[in-house]
Write an enzyme that holds these catalytic residues in place. Structure first.
Site, PDB file in Angstrom:
ATOM      1  N   HIS A   1       0.829  -1.203   0.000  1.00  0.00           N
ATOM      2  CA  HIS A   1       0.000   0.000   0.000  1.00  0.00           C
ATOM      3  C   HIS A   1       0.866   1.256   0.000  1.00  0.00           C
ATOM      4  CE1 HIS A   1      -3.547   2.422   0.523  1.00  0.00           C
ATOM      5  NE2 HIS A   1      -3.024   3.003   1.581  1.00  0.00           N
TER       6      HIS A   1
ATOM      7  N   LYS B   1       3.996   3.703  -1.148  1.00  0.00           N
ATOM      8  CA  LYS B   1       4.514   4.025  -2.472  1.00  0.00           C
ATOM      9  C   LYS B   1       6.009   4.295  -2.372  1.00  0.00           C
ATOM     10  CE  LYS B   1       0.032   4.519  -2.639  1.00  0.00           C
ATOM     11  NZ  LYS B   1      -0.824   4.403  -1.440  1.00  0.00           N
TER      12      LYS B   1
END
Length: 300
Positions: free
Chosen positions: A160, A162
């Protein structure tokens, strides 16, 4: 494992209080600047939610930290009056300011180093998308030199968080100019919209991330010298797979004379595996007769 962690050294209690102005004057990438930006971010939630945490963290010495905080809070910033040496910036103005201060091995005007926040993201990103797992058995590398495959050992579930990485050489991908681990995806909500007619940048969401680059760990930085000064870039950051530190340095990199080597644990395999023209994105409302990696078909 589908997340990532940046962990600071164990921070001691501060021996004497340091004024907020002294923290503001600290260079980017130093513990003083990191502390200022982190406390400013937490204060934005309001004293009822984070007041106690802010008071606790204020008592600690952040000098051992070598990183930069890049965060977003719901806000409107007047672009013309922004100065990161005076106060904390948010969103893409903060990222732009940081990118202008990090020394890189590729030219600054190289398009590989630009950050684009665009409305039609899919249209822009489609040619650049690669397989997350990198396990396309039908993909054949037609280049003369077949590159070595490096496996990160991650699960098939995409994280989840980045991760944004600028490699010194976009083809070899064996050394890193900078890396950013953050909660912010490629959206205007996370990074901020374009400047409006009033000169404001509007940010909608809460995000936080940490950026690191090799020069933070050079001998000159450790001695408190100016980052990016001639002769100070004697540190090298390299990608690591299934470990936090490299076992060795490639010969062609070792000859560059770096005295400090910093590892960055990669969240994906290298080299990247591009999608084929015949690949289709999976959609829950569409029928997919071709079996997936578990041998299952999807009939909507």
């Amino acid at each position: 494992m589908t997340q990532a962690v940046w962990r600071s050294p164990l921070l001691p209690l501060q021996k004497q209080s340091r004024s907020s102005s002294a923290q503001a004057q600290s260079d980017i990438g130093t513990g003083g600047r990191f502390k200022r930006d982190l406390l400013t971010y937490l204060k934005a939630y309001g004293p009822r939610k984070t007041g106690g945490l802010v008071q606790q963290l204020t008592r600690y010495d952040f000098d051992q930290i070598r990183a930069a905080l890049v965060a977003s809070v719901p806000s409107k910033q007047h672009l013309a009056g922004l100065d990161s040496d005076v106060g904390t910036l948010w969103g893409w103005p903060a990222l732009k300011d940081l990118m202008g201060r990090i020394p890189t091995q590729r030219p600054k005007d190289d398009s590989g180093g630009q950050a684009h926040i665009v409305a039609q993201q899919l249209q822009y990103m489609r040619p650049h998308l690669c397989r997350w797992a990198g396990d396309d058995s039908n993909y054949v590398d037609l280049s003369e030199d077949t590159p070595t495959k490096y496996e990160a050992g991650r699960g098939r579930a995409a994280p989840h968080i980045k991760t944004y990485i600028r490699f010194a050489d976009r083809n070899k991908m064996d050394s890193i100019d900078w890396a950013l681990v953050t909660s912010a995806n490629l959206s205007t909500q996370a990074w901020g919209a374009a400047t409006n007619p009033s000169g404001e940048v509007r940010i909608s969401s809460w995000e936080i991330g940490v950026a690191v680059w090799p020069d933070l760990f050079s001998d000159a930085s450790a001695r408190g010298h100016e980052r990016g000064a001639p002769g100070s870039a004697n540190a090298l950051m390299v990608p690591c797979f299934k470990k936090d530190q490299p076992d060795s340095i490639p010969n062609h990199l070792d000859s560059q004379g770096q005295t400090t080597v910093v590892g960055f644990r990669m969240p994906y395999d290298l080299p990247l595996t591009p999608y084929r023209a015949s690949d289709e994105p999976w959609c829950a409302t569409a029928t997919h007769h071709l079996p997936d990696w578990q041998g299952q078909s999807w009939i909507s």
